[in-house]
Design an enzyme around this catalytic site. Structure first.
Site, PDB file in Angstrom:
ATOM      1  N   ASP A 201      13.129 -32.405 144.685  1.00 54.46           N
ATOM      2  CA  ASP A 201      14.080 -33.493 144.865  1.00 54.46           C
ATOM      3  C   ASP A 201      14.473 -33.650 146.333  1.00 54.46           C
ATOM      4  O   ASP A 201      14.700 -32.654 147.030  1.00 54.46           O
ATOM      5  CB  ASP A 201      15.331 -33.151 144.034  1.00 54.46           C
ATOM      6  N   GLU A 243       9.519 -35.685 146.350  1.00 53.12           N
ATOM      7  CA  GLU A 243      10.218 -36.966 146.366  1.00 53.12           C
ATOM      8  C   GLU A 243      10.624 -37.204 147.810  1.00 53.12           C
ATOM      9  O   GLU A 243      11.567 -36.595 148.312  1.00 53.12           O
ATOM     10  CB  GLU A 243      11.460 -36.926 145.471  1.00 53.12           C
TER      11      GLU A 243
HETATM   12  C1  NOJ Z   1      16.868 -37.993 143.582  1.00 56.11           C
HETATM   13  C2  NOJ Z   1      16.876 -38.090 142.107  1.00 56.11           C
HETATM   14  O1  NOJ Z   1      15.722 -38.773 141.673  1.00 56.11           O
HETATM   15  C3  NOJ Z   1      18.140 -38.826 141.722  1.00 56.11           C
HETATM   16  O2  NOJ Z   1      18.157 -39.127 140.348  1.00 56.11           O
HETATM   17  C4  NOJ Z   1      19.325 -38.005 142.120  1.00 56.11           C
HETATM   18  O3  NOJ Z   1      20.500 -38.732 141.895  1.00 56.11           O
HETATM   19  C5  NOJ Z   1      19.271 -37.642 143.598  1.00 56.11           C
HETATM   20  N1  NOJ Z   1      17.989 -37.188 144.023  1.00 56.11           N
HETATM   21  C6  NOJ Z   1      20.259 -36.554 143.919  1.00 56.11           C
HETATM   22  O4  NOJ Z   1      19.799 -35.338 143.372  1.00 56.11           O
END
Ligand code: NOJ
Length: 554
Positions: A201, A243
């Site tokens: 993440d 991500e």
């Molecule tokens: C990215 C995640 O995909 C999202 O859903 C989340 O709110 C944020 N990171 C914070 O962890």
């Protein structure tokens, strides 16, 4: 180096345990329920399940606010259930990757609780503090309109703490070597329990410098190599799927020039431009995005997706482009979010138009990378705009016409199943679509099967072919003496696409249609003429090395 590149030709399916299948009838999905559905996922052709956060969490950001990295939230089961689950996947030849959320913890995590209440605690420096309100506290918010600042005052500590996301998600001080060691330990723990890697993440924020002195965060890319090396010392073929919604000119910083950093990243650039093309029929931005994101080491791979659990982020498009996508797919203000995105599922965005849905998925399956599906999209599930923010697209899986769509026996699950209307479980569900050979689900299953049989897309080199018509997009892949050609018509009109092709060594001039018997033969002039329906698509395999599909004419 990775000792097996399984992720290059995988089919990834993202789901959240809590909304997939409830076995014990308490209204919340669980590992027991998920295990009952593994045969379904295997049948669909899924090779890798990506589990969204399932660790203990106050649940204020769909689990992305973790309060214990080494456990399973009791709502979903136990660590024992988790180990059973990875074993069951293994038996079916499926891999599991899980979310790794280490940019921040929940404010309810014992580390933060101790850090805020005891200045002498070793955990104090695990977070990012300031004695006074930093002057840039209002800037850099990730959720504009909802999140007010990136620094908040903590009454207990009597200091300000940094949070890139919501105020209940204090950022970890990822430069602290002890935090880094803990992060590796978390990876090692889950690897021992049978996962094949992580969807990491918020990677750019994990590796960014943080603190009061930081005016412009600087990414410490070398950290990525450390993560990767550790992971592969523990498990030779484990991966990290990052991500990282970044500009194409930094892609290689994430992959590493020699592929020594992260093996996979989501291609956000391609995602946004795909939606622009779907909305307007103008394929130029899509082509540009493909070319901009083309350079990558051979072991690296893109994760290609259409919709995910967040808003469809259009932040990298120009304001005009964004306005065009909003106008087509999210005309009501309530469908939009954070001034940059759309909080809808794909099927309603495309007005349930089967032709356009097929076009979109055919494209996704043939773009360079590994396709990443979101649960429910294979049956064309809809959204619930009454739910707040991104929750609109996180409703339970619709399995059947039974009560609560077969998701749970509980009469009132905390997250309502979509009922009634065009996308309610009564009309959109797995059971009905399985019985219908022409259903979207059965179409998807066939497409996934074919995609797995076309490794050229995963491994090959691609070339965007020139077309004289801007709404037709043609992509050719070459790999190990095979070539594949994928053609997509984004226009709402039928058209004829002409290809000037050569003859192969055996004189066989056919284009073999991979999806039907409708093969194409070259005409006397050596050209193929393919009639494409409105939103039509074709996948062809071309034989021989000397096919000159360098140019298409319409
Ligand atoms: C990215 C995640 O995909 C999202 O859903 C989340 O709110 C944020 N990171 C914070 O962890």
């Amino acid at each position: 180096m990775l000792n097996d590149l399984w992720y290059k030709n995988a089919i990834i399916y993202c789901l959240s345990v809590g909304t997939f299948m409830d076995a014990n009838g308490d209204g919340v999905g669980d590992f027991q329920g998920l295990m009952r559905r593994l045969a379904y996922l295997q049948g669909l052709g899924v090779t890798t399940i990506w589990l969204m956060p399932f660790q203990p969490s106050p649940g204020r950001d769909n689990g992305y606010d973790v309060s214990d990295y080494y456990n399973v939230d009791p709502k979903y089961g136990t660590l024992g259930d988790f180990a059973e689950f990875t074993h069951a996947c293994d038996e079916r030849g499926m891999r599991v990757i899980i979310d790794l959320v280490v940019n921040h913890t929940s404010d309810q995590h014992p580390w933060f609780k101790e850090a805020r209440s005891d200045p002498a605690s070793k955990y104090r420096d695990w977070y990012v503090w300031s004695d006074s309100q930093p002057s840039n506290a209002k800037s850099g918010v990730v959720f504009p309109g909802v999140q007010k600042s990136t620094w908040s005052f903590d009454k207990r500590a009597k200091r300000w703490y940094f949070h890139r996301f919501y105020d209940f998600q204090p950022d970890l001080n990822t430069s602290n070597p002890y935090v880094q060691a803990e992060l590796l330990k978390i990876m090692g723990f889950w690897i021992q329990l049978g996962v094949s890697g992580f969807r990491m993440d918020a990677v750019p924020f994990v590796i960014a410098t943080k603190g009061t002195k930081v005016r412009r965060p600087v990414e410490q890319y070398d950290m990525l190599r450390t993560f990767r090396e550790f992971l592969q010392w523990r498990e030779g073929d484990a991966i990290i799927l990052a991500e990282a919604n970044v500009m194409p000119d930094t892609d290689l910083e994430y992959f590493g020039d020699e592929g020594e950093r992260l093996p996979m990243m989501f291609n956000f650039q391609l995602n946004q431009n795909t939606f622009y093309t779907l909305a307007t029929g103008d394929t130029n931005p899509l082509k540009k995005a493909l070319i901009a994101t083309k350079p990558r080491p051979p072991t690296a791979q893109w994760g290609v997706f259409l919709r995910n659990h967040d808003e469809l982020d259009l932040g990298r498009l120009t304001p005009d482009q964004r306005a065009a996508v909003f106008a087509e797919f999210a005309p009501e203000p309530d469908m939009q979010l954070y001034g940059r995105g759309i909080r809808r599922r794909l099927a309603p965005m495309l007005a349930g138009d089967r032709r356009r849905l097929e076009l979109a998925y055919s494209l996704m399956l043939t773009l360079p990378g590994t396709p990443v599906f979101r649960y429910g999209d294979e049956i064309g599930m809809g959204d619930d705009l009454r739910r707040h923010e991104r929750e609109s697209t996180r409703t339970p899986m619709q399995w059947s016409t039974e009560q609560q769509g077969g998701f749970t026996k509980h009469p009132k699950p905390p997250v309502r199943v979509i009922s009634g209307g065009a996308y309610g479980f009564e009309r959109v569900n797995v059971a009905s679509q399985r019985r219908d050979p022409n259903s979207f689900l059965n179409w998807m299953e066939r497409m996934i099967r074919m995609r797995r049989e076309v490794p050229e897309i995963s491994w090959g080199d691609f070339e965007v072919l020139r077309t004289s018509r801007n709404d037709v997009f043609a992509l050719r892949y070459d790999w190990r003496n095979n070539s594949v050609l994928c053609v997509h018509n984004f226009g709402d009109e039928a058209c004829t696409v002409r290809f000037r092709s050569g003859y192969n060594e055996t004189g066989d001039d056919r284009l073999i249609n991979l999806l039907s018997d409708d093969h194409s033969h070259a005409g006397d002039d050596g050209r193929h003429a393919v009639v494409l329906e409105p939103y039509g698509y074709r996948w062809y395999r071309v034989g021989g090395l000397d096919y000159l599909l360098r140019r298409t004419e319409v």
